[in-house]
Write a protein that holds these residues in place. Structure first.
Motif, PDB file in Angstrom:
ATOM      1  N   UNK A  98     -62.752   8.825  21.033  1.00 40.52           N
ATOM      2  CA  UNK A  98     -63.578   9.234  19.899  1.00 40.52           C
ATOM      3  C   UNK A  98     -64.428   8.051  19.475  1.00 40.52           C
ATOM      4  N   UNK A  99     -65.394   8.315  18.602  1.00 42.44           N
ATOM      5  CA  UNK A  99     -66.261   7.228  18.142  1.00 42.44           C
ATOM      6  C   UNK A  99     -65.465   6.205  17.338  1.00 42.44           C
ATOM      7  N   UNK A 100     -64.488   6.658  16.563  1.00 42.61           N
ATOM      8  CA  UNK A 100     -63.661   5.714  15.804  1.00 42.61           C
ATOM      9  C   UNK A 100     -62.826   4.855  16.746  1.00 42.61           C
ATOM     10  N   UNK A 101     -62.365   5.430  17.882  1.00 42.68           N
ATOM     11  CA  UNK A 101     -61.618   4.634  18.863  1.00 42.68           C
ATOM     12  C   UNK A 101     -62.490   3.516  19.417  1.00 42.68           C
ATOM     13  N   UNK A 102     -63.749   3.844  19.686  1.00 38.64           N
ATOM     14  CA  UNK A 102     -64.662   2.847  20.248  1.00 38.64           C
ATOM     15  C   UNK A 102     -64.931   1.735  19.243  1.00 38.64           C
ATOM     16  N   UNK A 103     -65.116   2.089  17.973  1.00 38.04           N
ATOM     17  CA  UNK A 103     -65.325   1.070  16.937  1.00 38.04           C
ATOM     18  C   UNK A 103     -64.085   0.198  16.782  1.00 38.04           C
ATOM     19  N   UNK A 127     -64.007  -1.283  11.784  1.00 37.36           N
ATOM     20  CA  UNK A 127     -63.234  -0.260  11.092  1.00 37.36           C
ATOM     21  C   UNK A 127     -64.063   0.940  10.700  1.00 37.36           C
ATOM     22  N   UNK A 128     -63.433   1.840   9.944  1.00 31.63           N
ATOM     23  CA  UNK A 128     -64.100   3.061   9.500  1.00 31.63           C
ATOM     24  C   UNK A 128     -65.253   2.761   8.552  1.00 31.63           C
ATOM     25  N   UNK A 138     -73.332   5.726  10.112  1.00 32.07           N
ATOM     26  CA  UNK A 138     -73.643   7.140   9.890  1.00 32.07           C
ATOM     27  C   UNK A 138     -74.615   7.302   8.726  1.00 32.07           C
ATOM     28  N   UNK A 139     -74.407   6.528   7.676  1.00 25.25           N
ATOM     29  CA  UNK A 139     -75.300   6.612   6.513  1.00 25.25           C
ATOM     30  C   UNK A 139     -76.712   6.151   6.863  1.00 25.25           C
ATOM     31  N   UNK A 140     -76.814   5.087   7.685  1.00 23.50           N
ATOM     32  CA  UNK A 140     -78.133   4.543   8.027  1.00 23.50           C
ATOM     33  C   UNK A 140     -78.843   5.380   9.074  1.00 23.50           C
ATOM     34  N   UNK A 141     -78.091   6.155   9.883  1.00 25.25           N
ATOM     35  CA  UNK A 141     -78.683   6.907  10.990  1.00 25.25           C
ATOM     36  C   UNK A 141     -79.505   8.100  10.509  1.00 25.25           C
ATOM     37  N   UNK A 142     -79.254   8.582   9.302  1.00 20.21           N
ATOM     38  CA  UNK A 142     -80.029   9.700   8.776  1.00 20.21           C
ATOM     39  C   UNK A 142     -79.913  10.941   9.641  1.00 20.21           C
ATOM     40  N   UNK A 191     -67.893 -11.664  14.414  1.00 17.49           N
ATOM     41  CA  UNK A 191     -67.388 -10.341  14.799  1.00 17.49           C
ATOM     42  C   UNK A 191     -67.898  -9.209  13.927  1.00 17.49           C
ATOM     43  N   UNK A 192     -68.738  -9.511  12.945  1.00 16.51           N
ATOM     44  CA  UNK A 192     -69.258  -8.458  12.069  1.00 16.51           C
ATOM     45  C   UNK A 192     -70.342  -7.652  12.788  1.00 16.51           C
ATOM     46  N   UNK A 193     -70.524  -6.396  12.376  1.00 18.78           N
ATOM     47  CA  UNK A 193     -71.486  -5.502  13.004  1.00 18.78           C
ATOM     48  C   UNK A 193     -72.892  -5.779  12.479  1.00 18.78           C
TER      49      UNK A 193
END
Length: 481
Positions: free
Chosen positions: A118-123, A129-130, A137-141, A164-166
């Motif tokens: 799942x996408x959460x598994x990949x993150x 994290x979530x 998700x919020x920025x993707x519109x 390590x930050x996104x």
């Protein structure tokens, strides 16, 4: 007179020699025995002073010239002129401000989706994290709809900081565009990047020796394109029972390239399939409403009103017959359908467009569905392991839509689909019943179809077939020893 002069010279020479011998008597006493003449009488050495003087003078001049001439040549060489350098003023480029120095290349990490992820598994696998996923998700519109369902093999790109930050996230919004979310600024940003899409036409020809997929692979087609070829002709050809060694196909199709790299298979443009000496054709055509469809040479849709077989099966376990020994009841009775053995859970598809007439349990049939297609034709499906959730009596279904899954409910000894084709309520053999032909293209579209599609593509297929036959004829036959 001449003799007197010659005598005078001889006497003079002798006198000079006697004088030299007297003068240098010591030398003559030491060197008198130096002679190659070993006879008893030794002739005295004669000296010629003039010649010795001339030879010595010549040697002296030669030696002096070796030293004097180079010095004289150097002295005669003109003094070198000092080299003059001119200085020209050149305008130097202005130094770039520190704010616009050459940009650094972002180090994006590419992640390929694995089955079951799942996408959460990949993150989580990237140490995120979530909260990070929610920020994306919020920025993707509106582009986030592409993230709601992911598939194996799909790629996602991560830009991570040194801690390590996104910092950024990239994903395909659709086939031709990529969404880029940046989180390293004051506010999250979204950019849509258009991809360079290109269609490249391919041609393949295969002869079946063992299987359709093996022939396709030998012809340079991938498994997905071979599957499209089978789907195209599945209404006319049973690729499990009807295929024979020596059957052949010729296909013109597109490969999709994105940013110069092969992205996947496109559509079949034209195809010809020879099955048991019977020829089938398919041509892609853009209809008046803008949609595409595939049509045979006579302008009729390749997609028939009904699927001949509504499930991917492994074998026919029981044919349509008026008398069969029932495997459970142990007595002779008619078998008014065809049983297609398949693994439990294999999807079952609606044979044609219609409305669900029956949906539930039926004695002997187990989980059972009946679809009414028109006033006279209906199809029935039995022994399902389960139904598709949400379907019910009165609901309209489309041809190919999944209506249930293979099982062995009711009177069954193994997982299979019991399939019936009914005309006015009477069962007919699904394998031999004459299916209604679809309506051809309207006259106005038929003319354009013949002129713009069939004529040029048929000419290409015919030319390819001619080349192939010529190549075969020119190839020497193999003879067994």
């Amino acid at each position: 007179m001449a003799e007197e002069k010659q005598g005078t010279r001889q006497n003079r020479k002798q006198a000079i020699c006697r004088k030299a011998q007297r003068r240098h008597s010591n030398f003559y006493e030491r060197c008198a025995h130096w002679s190659f003449n070993r006879s008893g009488e030794i002739e005295p050495i004669r000296w010629h002073r003039e010649r010795l003087v001339l030879a010595g003078t010549a040697l002296l001049i030669t030696a002096l010239s070796g030293f004097i001439m180079p010095a004289w040549a150097s002295a005669m060489r003109p003094a070198p002129t000092p080299e003059v350098h001119a200085l020209l003023p050149l305008a130097l480029p202005k130094a770039l401000p520190s704010s616009i120095t050459s940009p650094t290349v972002d180090d994006w990490q590419v992640v390929r989706v694995q089955p079951g992820q799942t996408l959460s598994d990949i993150f989580n696998a990237r140490g995120l994290g979530m909260a990070d996923l929610q920020r994306v998700m919020d920025a993707a519109g509106s582009a986030k709809s592409a993230l709601h369902s992911i598939r194996p093999g799909q790629e996602f790109d991560f830009l991570l900081g040194s801690d390590g930050s996104l910092k950024g996230f990239r994903f395909d919004q659709d086939q031709a565009s990529r969404a880029i979310v940046r989180l390293d600024g004051a506010q999250p940003t979204l950019a849509i990047q258009q991809r360079d899409m290109d269609l490249r036409e391919q041609v393949a020809h295969g002869v079946i020796r063992s299987s359709l997929y093996a022939a396709g692979d030998q012809a340079g087609m991938d498994a997905a394109m071979v599957g499209k070829l089978a789907d195209l002709f599945k209404y006319d050809i049973d690729f499990v029972q009807d295929i024979r060694v020596g059957d052949s196909f010729t296909v013109i199709y597109d490969d999709i390239y994105r940013d110069g790299v092969r992205y996947g298979q496109g559509n079949i443009i034209a195809a010809e399939f020879i099955n048991q000496d019977k020829r089938y054709t398919a041509y892609r055509f853009k209809k008046a409403d803008g949609s595409y469809g595939w049509y045979s040479e006579d302008g009729r849709p390749i997609q028939k009103s009904f699927l001949r077989i509504p499930v991917d099966f492994t074998r026919i376990s029981s044919k349509f017959t008026a008398a069969r020994l029932h495997p459970i009841l142990g007595r002779m009775r008619a078998h008014k359908g065809v049983d297609y053995a398949a693994p439990s859970g294999t999807p079952i598809h609606a044979a044609g467009d219609g409305v669900i007439k029956y949906h539930g349990w039926e004695r002997g049939y187990g989980n059972f569905v009946v679809i009414q297609h028109d006033k006279t034709i209906s199809t029935a499906y039995g022994h399902m392991s389960r139904f598709v959730k949400g379907q019910h009596v009165g609901e309209r279904v489309r041809q190919g839509e999944v209506i249930g899954y293979v099982g062995m409910t009711g009177l069954a000894t193994g997982p299979h689909l019991h399939y019936e084709f009914r005309v006015n309520g009477q069962q007919r053999n699904p394998q031999t019943v004459t299916l209604p032909k679809p309506e051809p293209l309207p006259a106005t579209q038929m003319a354009r179809f013949k002129a713009e599609v069939v004529k040029p593509q048929l000419a290409r297929l015919t030319e390819l077939d001619s080349r192939i036959r010529l190549a075969r004829a020119s190839t020497p036959a193999n003879h067994d020893n």
